[in-house]
Design a protein around this motif. Structure first.
Motif, PDB file in Angstrom:
ATOM      1  N   ASP A 336      21.956 -23.570 -90.293  1.00  0.00           N
ATOM      2  CA  ASP A 336      21.176 -24.608 -90.990  1.00  0.00           C
ATOM      3  C   ASP A 336      20.951 -24.235 -92.449  1.00  0.00           C
ATOM      4  O   ASP A 336      21.034 -25.087 -93.345  1.00  0.00           O
ATOM      5  N   TYR A 337      20.650 -22.971 -92.671  1.00  0.00           N
ATOM      6  CA  TYR A 337      20.448 -22.513 -94.052  1.00  0.00           C
ATOM      7  C   TYR A 337      21.725 -22.697 -94.862  1.00  0.00           C
ATOM      8  O   TYR A 337      21.690 -23.163 -96.001  1.00  0.00           O
ATOM      9  N   GLN A 338      22.851 -22.372 -94.260  1.00  0.00           N
ATOM     10  CA  GLN A 338      24.124 -22.506 -94.975  1.00  0.00           C
ATOM     11  C   GLN A 338      24.461 -23.968 -95.243  1.00  0.00           C
ATOM     12  O   GLN A 338      25.042 -24.294 -96.285  1.00  0.00           O
ATOM     13  N   VAL A 339      24.104 -24.839 -94.325  1.00  0.00           N
ATOM     14  CA  VAL A 339      24.330 -26.277 -94.535  1.00  0.00           C
ATOM     15  C   VAL A 339      23.609 -26.748 -95.804  1.00  0.00           C
ATOM     16  O   VAL A 339      24.174 -27.477 -96.624  1.00  0.00           O
ATOM     17  N   VAL A 340      22.361 -26.323 -95.948  1.00  0.00           N
ATOM     18  CA  VAL A 340      21.595 -26.713 -97.141  1.00  0.00           C
ATOM     19  C   VAL A 340      22.188 -26.068 -98.390  1.00  0.00           C
ATOM     20  O   VAL A 340      22.278 -26.702 -99.450  1.00  0.00           O
ATOM     21  N   GLN A 341      22.591 -24.815 -98.278  1.00  0.00           N
ATOM     22  CA  GLN A 341      23.215 -24.142 -99.422  1.00  0.00           C
ATOM     23  C   GLN A 341      24.480 -24.882 -99.870  1.00  0.00           C
ATOM     24  O   GLN A 341      24.734 -25.039-101.070  1.00  0.00           O
TER      25      GLN A 341
END
Length: 402
Positions: A336-341
């Motif tokens: 999820d963090y990478q999706v936002v990044q």
């Protein structure tokens, strides 16, 4: 000497100060303030801004030698420096980020009392120059430091990711079925230890996954705050209506509502945006604790009346803690963090180069500033802090710091 008569302070030009320092260096001599007197460290009684306004209104701009070495920004060890002559002695007033320092070459009967009296006398003298102080103060800019919500959320998520990765849940060995009473006793301790790790991992994973959508929204709202067109910035109702739109609508409208975009964000066709859209569609289940047996299911079991019929052989590992981390595993949290990044990176690519550089600097700023009179945000200070205390060769002089 008991104290300093502030009316007797004299203000040499910077040229005179520099020439005096140069002459001392040529003669191999030290300044008076390095040979006798002492240092007053001031953190109360008078503020840097009121002292600076008073000195500037009464004498003029800072004339100390350190003004020749400071860079033309706020990233300096010494922000301003005044040099005064007092009878046959020297007084240096310098402002650092965390304190004022007054270095003098005067021997007082009681240095501590003299320091207190000097501050009192300075403040009494404000009334004499009140009109000039007010006139000068009107010229300086007033900024408010504020918390950058994007930076704060990003810092929290990355801190939690570090803690989550440090738990190394994936390296825990499965709990084997006990074959004796002794094995069962050992299993209890292992289960307790593993349970604590999994509870921590579950909490961190859940927090990260719940914060990921907020992290994205804080980025979009910061872009609008920084780059909104002037007619939107000056119309509060219009501005509020834009930041309250559904986030996909906000993203699709960035190039129309904000300056600096050389192309629109292709929300419907870009993989980074598609992945983010999926993340946002799943957000309600996590944020609101929605109960959906289909999404939360982890095993099938049959019953003949009240007799359970298991579809698989059960094990201690799964039922002690593995089930609890379903839907909030470290891999999902990191994902999820990478999706936002990825979304952030794609939107930044749509910006003009010079605008992108400014936005990136703002994203990395913990405490930016806001000028209410000009409605202008700004980066006021660097991310690092510097400080130092002078140390003189004369140990007796070092003791005269108060």
């Amino acid at each position: 000497m008991k104290s300093i008569d502030v009316s007797q302070l004299s203000y040499p030009s910077m040229k005179e100060v520099a020439e005096n320092m140069s002459q001392l260096a040529q003669n191999g001599e030290k300044p008076k303030t390095a040979m006798k007197g002492g240092i007053w460290v001031i953190r109360e009684g008078i503020t840097p801004v009121e002292l600076y306004c008073y000195l500037n209104a009464r004498f003029g701009p800072p004339n100390g030698i350190q003004m020749l070495f400071r860079s033309d920004d706020s990233d300096n060890l010494i922000h301003w420096h005044y040099t005064f002559n007092y009878k046959d002695e020297t007084i240096e007033i310098m402002c650092m980020t965390f304190r004022l320092e007054i270095i003098h070459s005067i021997e007082f009967d009681s240095p501590s009392d003299a320091k207190v009296e000097f501050i009192k006398d300075l403040k009494k003298d404000f009334s004499v120059y009140g009109k000039n102080i007010s006139k000068f103060r009107d010229k300086i800019e007033k900024w408010q430091l504020f918390i950058n919500p994007f930076f704060r959320i990003k810092s929290v998520i990355e801190h939690q990711l570090e803690k989550l990765e440090a738990l190394k849940i994936e390296e825990l060995e499965p709990l084997s079925y006990p074959s004796s009473a002794e094995d069962l006793e050992k299993l209890k301790d292992r289960m307790n230890h593993a349970g604590e790790l999994y509870i921590e991992a579950t909490a961190l994973g859940l927090n990260i996954r719940m914060l990921a959508p907020v992290y994205a929204e804080s980025f979009i709202n910061l872009i609008i705050f920084l780059l909104a067109e002037d007619d939107i910035k000056t119309d509060k109702r219009m501005y509020d209506s834009i930041v309250r739109q559904q986030i996909d609508i906000r993203i699709k409208g960035l190039h129309r509502n904000c300056k600096g975009f050389f192309q629109a964000v292709d929300y419907n066709n870009t993989e980074a945006c598609k992945a983010f859209h999926t993340l946002m569609n799943n957000r309600n289940d996590l944020l609101h604790g929605n109960v959906d047996p289909k999404k939360l299911a982890y095993e099938t079991v049959y019953f003949d009346g009240k007799i359970p019929l298991f579809n698989d052989y059960r094990n201690f590992s799964f039922y002690s803690w593995e089930a609890s981390i379903r839907n909030v595993t470290p891999d999902l949290a990191i994902g999820d963090y990478q999706v936002v990044q990825d979304l952030i990176a794609h939107i930044l690519i749509c910006l003009e180069d010079n605008i992108r550089a400014e936005v990136c600097r703002f994203l990395e700023t913990k405490d930016p500033g806001w000028n209410e009179s000009t409605k202008r945000p700004g980066i006021l200070f660097p991310s690092h802090l510097v400080d130092m205390f002078p140390k003189f060769e004369d140990e007796e002089f070092n003791k005269r710091v108060n």
